[in-house]
Design a protein around this motif. Structure first.
Motif, PDB file in Angstrom:
ATOM      1  N   PRO A   1      41.179  38.213  36.324  1.00 15.62           N
ATOM      2  CA  PRO A   1      42.159  39.249  35.966  1.00 15.62           C
ATOM      3  C   PRO A   1      43.300  38.735  35.074  1.00 15.62           C
ATOM      4  CG  PRO A   1      42.642  38.369  38.141  1.00 15.62           C
ATOM      5  CD  PRO A   1      41.446  37.623  37.662  1.00 15.62           C
ATOM      6  N   SER A   2      44.068  39.677  34.496  1.00 11.24           N
ATOM      7  CA  SER A   2      45.275  39.389  33.705  1.00 11.24           C
ATOM      8  C   SER A   2      46.461  39.999  34.401  1.00 11.24           C
ATOM      9  CB  SER A   2      45.134  39.970  32.307  1.00 11.24           C
ATOM     10  OG  SER A   2      44.042  39.369  31.632  1.00 11.24           O
ATOM     11  N   LYS A   3      47.670  39.415  34.199  1.00 14.50           N
ATOM     12  CA  LYS A   3      48.856  39.877  34.884  1.00 14.50           C
ATOM     13  C   LYS A   3      49.413  41.163  34.299  1.00 14.50           C
ATOM     14  CE  LYS A   3      49.288  36.690  38.007  1.00 14.50           C
ATOM     15  NZ  LYS A   3      49.223  37.013  39.446  1.00 14.50           N
ATOM     16  N   ASP A   4      49.076  41.438  33.026  1.00 15.09           N
ATOM     17  CA  ASP A   4      49.590  42.667  32.417  1.00 15.09           C
ATOM     18  C   ASP A   4      48.514  43.261  31.521  1.00 15.09           C
ATOM     19  OD1 ASP A   4      49.773  41.364  29.800  1.00 15.09           O
ATOM     20  OD2 ASP A   4      51.546  40.352  30.600  1.00 15.09           O
ATOM     21  N   ARG A   5      48.748  44.492  31.122  1.00 13.16           N
ATOM     22  CA  ARG A   5      47.745  45.237  30.352  1.00 13.16           C
ATOM     23  C   ARG A   5      47.581  44.649  28.949  1.00 13.16           C
ATOM     24  NH1 ARG A   5      45.210  50.113  30.659  1.00 13.16           N
ATOM     25  NH2 ARG A   5      44.609  51.034  28.665  1.00 13.16           N
ATOM     26  N   ASP A   6      48.686  44.177  28.347  1.00 16.88           N
ATOM     27  CA  ASP A   6      48.612  43.646  26.988  1.00 16.88           C
ATOM     28  C   ASP A   6      47.696  42.431  26.920  1.00 16.88           C
ATOM     29  OD1 ASP A   6      50.356  45.596  26.137  1.00 16.88           O
ATOM     30  OD2 ASP A   6      52.160  44.347  26.360  1.00 16.88           O
ATOM     31  N   ALA A   7      47.814  41.532  27.902  1.00 19.48           N
ATOM     32  CA  ALA A   7      46.947  40.354  27.913  1.00 19.48           C
ATOM     33  C   ALA A   7      45.490  40.763  28.112  1.00 19.48           C
ATOM     34  CB  ALA A   7      47.389  39.387  29.014  1.00 19.48           C
TER      35      ALA A   7
ATOM     36  N   TRP B   1      44.940  43.540  36.041  1.00 20.61           N
ATOM     37  CA  TRP B   1      44.259  44.180  34.921  1.00 20.61           C
ATOM     38  C   TRP B   1      43.001  43.393  34.603  1.00 20.61           C
ATOM     39  CZ3 TRP B   1      45.946  48.818  33.413  1.00 20.61           C
ATOM     40  CH2 TRP B   1      47.244  49.177  33.759  1.00 20.61           C
ATOM     41  N   MET B   2      41.877  44.125  34.517  1.00 21.95           N
ATOM     42  CA  MET B   2      40.571  43.519  34.265  1.00 21.95           C
ATOM     43  C   MET B   2      39.956  44.164  33.031  1.00 21.95           C
ATOM     44  SD  MET B   2      40.200  41.383  36.822  1.00 21.95           S
ATOM     45  CE  MET B   2      38.458  41.023  37.005  1.00 21.95           C
ATOM     46  N   VAL B   3      39.047  43.411  32.382  1.00 22.16           N
ATOM     47  CA  VAL B   3      38.294  43.964  31.239  1.00 22.16           C
ATOM     48  C   VAL B   3      36.855  44.165  31.720  1.00 22.16           C
ATOM     49  CG1 VAL B   3      37.534  43.581  28.877  1.00 22.16           C
ATOM     50  CG2 VAL B   3      39.792  42.762  29.605  1.00 22.16           C
ATOM     51  N   GLN B   4      36.485  45.409  31.837  1.00 19.36           N
ATOM     52  CA  GLN B   4      35.108  45.699  32.236  1.00 19.36           C
ATOM     53  C   GLN B   4      34.256  45.700  30.990  1.00 19.36           C
ATOM     54  OE1 GLN B   4      34.556  48.997  34.937  1.00 19.36           O
ATOM     55  NE2 GLN B   4      32.386  49.293  34.328  1.00 19.36           N
ATOM     56  N   VAL B   5      33.208  44.818  31.013  1.00 21.83           N
ATOM     57  CA  VAL B   5      32.386  44.649  29.816  1.00 21.83           C
ATOM     58  C   VAL B   5      31.015  45.348  29.951  1.00 21.83           C
ATOM     59  CG1 VAL B   5      33.529  42.489  29.187  1.00 21.83           C
ATOM     60  CG2 VAL B   5      31.526  42.443  30.678  1.00 21.83           C
ATOM     61  N   ALA B   6      30.602  45.522  31.188  1.00 18.48           N
ATOM     62  CA  ALA B   6      29.277  46.161  31.339  1.00 18.48           C
ATOM     63  C   ALA B   6      29.076  46.620  32.801  1.00 18.48           C
ATOM     64  CB  ALA B   6      28.165  45.180  30.939  1.00 18.48           C
ATOM     65  N   LEU B   7      28.035  47.461  32.994  1.00 16.66           N
ATOM     66  CA  LEU B   7      27.630  47.911  34.322  1.00 16.66           C
ATOM     67  C   LEU B   7      26.121  47.657  34.411  1.00 16.66           C
ATOM     68  CD1 LEU B   7      28.484  49.255  36.990  1.00 16.66           C
ATOM     69  CD2 LEU B   7      27.898  51.466  35.947  1.00 16.66           C
ATOM     70  N   ALA B   8      25.771  46.532  35.113  1.00 19.64           N
ATOM     71  CA  ALA B   8      24.366  46.119  35.176  1.00 19.64           C
ATOM     72  C   ALA B   8      23.597  46.967  36.206  1.00 19.64           C
ATOM     73  CB  ALA B   8      24.273  44.630  35.547  1.00 19.64           C
ATOM     74  N   ALA B   9      22.327  47.212  35.863  1.00 16.50           N
ATOM     75  CA  ALA B   9      21.514  48.038  36.766  1.00 16.50           C
ATOM     76  C   ALA B   9      21.143  47.283  38.021  1.00 16.50           C
ATOM     77  CB  ALA B   9      20.256  48.516  36.041  1.00 16.50           C
ATOM     78  N   ASN B  10      20.963  45.994  37.959  1.00 19.50           N
ATOM     79  CA  ASN B  10      20.606  45.195  39.122  1.00 19.50           C
ATOM     80  C   ASN B  10      21.355  43.868  39.058  1.00 19.50           C
ATOM     81  OD1 ASN B  10      19.096  43.493  37.285  1.00 19.50           O
ATOM     82  ND2 ASN B  10      17.508  45.074  37.314  1.00 19.50           N
ATOM     83  N   GLN B  11      21.151  43.073  40.087  1.00 15.66           N
ATOM     84  CA  GLN B  11      21.882  41.810  40.205  1.00 15.66           C
ATOM     85  C   GLN B  11      21.409  40.800  39.177  1.00 15.66           C
ATOM     86  OE1 GLN B  11      24.507  41.424  42.376  1.00 15.66           O
ATOM     87  NE2 GLN B  11      24.887  39.528  41.228  1.00 15.66           N
ATOM     88  N   ALA B  12      20.132  40.827  38.823  1.00 19.12           N
ATOM     89  CA  ALA B  12      19.600  39.867  37.850  1.00 19.12           C
ATOM     90  C   ALA B  12      20.238  40.056  36.487  1.00 19.12           C
ATOM     91  CB  ALA B  12      18.095  39.992  37.759  1.00 19.12           C
ATOM     92  N   ASN B  13      20.347  41.298  36.066  1.00 18.96           N
ATOM     93  CA  ASN B  13      21.000  41.571  34.777  1.00 18.96           C
ATOM     94  C   ASN B  13      22.480  41.175  34.818  1.00 18.96           C
ATOM     95  OD1 ASN B  13      18.599  42.539  33.710  1.00 18.96           O
ATOM     96  ND2 ASN B  13      19.046  44.682  34.234  1.00 18.96           N
ATOM     97  N   ALA B  14      23.111  41.454  35.963  1.00 14.58           N
ATOM     98  CA  ALA B  14      24.522  41.106  36.114  1.00 14.58           C
ATOM     99  C   ALA B  14      24.721  39.609  36.013  1.00 14.58           C
ATOM    100  CB  ALA B  14      25.046  41.641  37.440  1.00 14.58           C
ATOM    101  N   ASP B  15      23.834  38.826  36.623  1.00 14.64           N
ATOM    102  CA  ASP B  15      23.960  37.359  36.545  1.00 14.64           C
ATOM    103  C   ASP B  15      23.740  36.852  35.124  1.00 14.64           C
ATOM    104  OD1 ASP B  15      24.483  37.282  39.234  1.00 14.64           O
ATOM    105  OD2 ASP B  15      22.387  36.864  39.823  1.00 14.64           O
ATOM    106  N   ALA B  16      22.796  37.490  34.393  1.00 16.87           N
ATOM    107  CA  ALA B  16      22.543  37.054  33.009  1.00 16.87           C
ATOM    108  C   ALA B  16      23.777  37.287  32.125  1.00 16.87           C
ATOM    109  CB  ALA B  16      21.336  37.781  32.452  1.00 16.87           C
ATOM    110  N   LEU B  17      24.380  38.471  32.290  1.00 22.40           N
ATOM    111  CA  LEU B  17      25.593  38.770  31.496  1.00 22.40           C
ATOM    112  C   LEU B  17      26.743  37.843  31.891  1.00 22.40           C
ATOM    113  CD1 LEU B  17      25.492  42.689  31.499  1.00 22.40           C
ATOM    114  CD2 LEU B  17      24.990  41.142  29.586  1.00 22.40           C
ATOM    115  N   ALA B  18      26.902  37.606  33.183  1.00 21.95           N
ATOM    116  CA  ALA B  18      27.970  36.739  33.663  1.00 21.95           C
ATOM    117  C   ALA B  18      27.789  35.333  33.121  1.00 21.95           C
ATOM    118  CB  ALA B  18      27.998  36.739  35.185  1.00 21.95           C
ATOM    119  N   ALA B  19      26.532  34.881  33.010  1.00 22.01           N
ATOM    120  CA  ALA B  19      26.270  33.529  32.484  1.00 22.01           C
ATOM    121  C   ALA B  19      26.688  33.436  31.017  1.00 22.01           C
ATOM    122  CB  ALA B  19      24.796  33.188  32.662  1.00 22.01           C
ATOM    123  N   LYS B  20      26.373  34.469  30.240  1.00 25.73           N
ATOM    124  CA  LYS B  20      26.772  34.456  28.827  1.00 25.73           C
ATOM    125  C   LYS B  20      28.294  34.401  28.674  1.00 25.73           C
ATOM    126  CE  LYS B  20      24.761  37.201  25.952  1.00 25.73           C
ATOM    127  NZ  LYS B  20      24.202  38.450  25.363  1.00 25.73           N
TER     128      LYS B  20
END
Length: 346
Positions: free
Chosen positions: A309-315, A267-286
């Motif tokens: 990832p998390s082992k279950d949905r609740d986490a 289970w993963m928490v998707q926080v954003a969908l970056a338009a390019n790799q530069a934006n993705a790296d900036a968000l990942a750094a934060k």
């Protein structure tokens, strides 16, 4: 018989009366001396008896009633014996006094008879009585009067002495009686005190026994309550242990069930969908700066930024809530997804 003879006869009669009175006074003086000696002896006996009584009185007191009765009986017998001795001595002195008075009366009668015989035999005239004889008779009368007054004074002194001794004896008896009464009261008070102490000691003993029994009862109840509480605690602990074991078994069963149902799904928490790799790296750094583990996955629409990832949905959902609540990240549109790594996808 002329006037001189009458006067001479009167003088002779007066002299005989004076002589008889002197003899009677002399006999009474002897009797009184005997009586004076006798009371002294009687007083010695009385003082001796009184001393004995005082010695008996001064003996140590005892609470033994039989001993007290025996001492009182001995004192009574001693007093009766002393009284009997005094009465015997008084009777003896009375008999001696009566005998002395009879002897004095007999001698006076004999002398009076001899004097009358002498007067009747001589029949002298009053002229034959020399003036010296008359003067001697007057001096004799004066001497006899002085002796009588001295004797009377001596008798009064003796009476005063006897009265004083009687008063002292009475005072000693009253003092002895008062001391005996005080001793009896003291003995009774001591007996009462001892009885009161025994009563108080018995009450204290009963109170101590009652208090001890009450303490033992409370101790038994406390012990019983402690045993009950220990048993209750043991039962609750056992129930808790069983509940924990049951919960643990349930959790393990749930995990097993999820593992069977979900397999290798993460289970993963998707926080954003970056338009390019530069934006993705900036968000990942934060996110990494906040301590989150960040995973990037490129897609046809952009680079997917995920935390997990998390082992279950609740986490995973708890992580999502934490990220969306952080204003510094400004990631309000995060959501939970089930994500399978590429190497494990079919």
């Amino acid at each position: 018989m002329n006037n001189k003879q009458r006067w001479m006869g009167g003088v002779v009669l007066l002299g005989g009366g004076v002589l008889l009175a002197a003899l009677l006074l002399k006999g009474q003086e002897e009797i009184h001396q005997n009586n004076v000696k006798t009371p002294s002896q009687a007083e010695q006996v009385q003082h001796k008896n009184a001393n004995q009584a005082e010695m008996v009185q001064l003996q140590p007191l005892t609470v033994d009633v039989q001993t007290e009765q025996r001492l009182l009986e001995e004192q009574r017998r001693a007093r009766e014996k002393a009284v009997a001795e005094q009465e015997a001595r008084a009777a003896e002195f009375l008999a001696m006094q009566q005998q002395a008075e009879a002897e004095a009366a007999r001698k006076a009668a004999e002398e009076y008879a001899a004097l009358n015989a002498l007067r009747s035999g001589q029949q002298q005239s009053s002229d034959n009585i020399p003036p010296e004889l008359v003067e001697d008779e007057q001096a004799k009368q004066k001497r006899l009067a002085e002796e009588k007054a001295a004797q009377q004074k001596k008798l009064e002194q003796q009476k005063a002495t006897d009265a004083k001794k009687a008063a002292e004896l009475k005072a000693a008896q009253e003092r002895s009686a008062a001391e005996k009464k005080a001793a009896d009261e003291k003995r009774l008070a001591e007996e009462k005190r001892i009885a009161e102490e025994k009563r108080l000691a018995e009450e204290q003993r009963q109170a101590d026994a009652k208090r001890k029994a009450e303490q033992e009862r409370k101790a038994a109840e406390a012990k019983k309550e402690a045993e009950r509480k220990a048993a209750e605690d043991k039962r609750k602990a056992e129930e808790k242990r069983k509940a924990e074991e049951a919960a643990k078994k349930k959790t393990e069963a749930e995990k097993a069930r999820k593992l069977l149902e979900e397999g290798d799904k993460q289970w993963m928490v998707q926080v954003a969908l970056a338009a390019n790799q530069a934006n993705a790296d900036a968000l990942a750094a934060k996110l990494k700066a906040k301590g989150y583990k960040v995973t990037q996955s490129p897609t046809s629409k952009g680079v997917r930024i995920m935390v997990g990832p998390s082992k279950d949905r609740d986490a995973a959902d708890a992580t999502r809530k934490k990220i969306t609540a952080d204003p510094s990240l400004n990631m309000k549109s995060a959501w939970v997804i089930d994500w399978v790594p590429l190497d494990k996808r079919d």
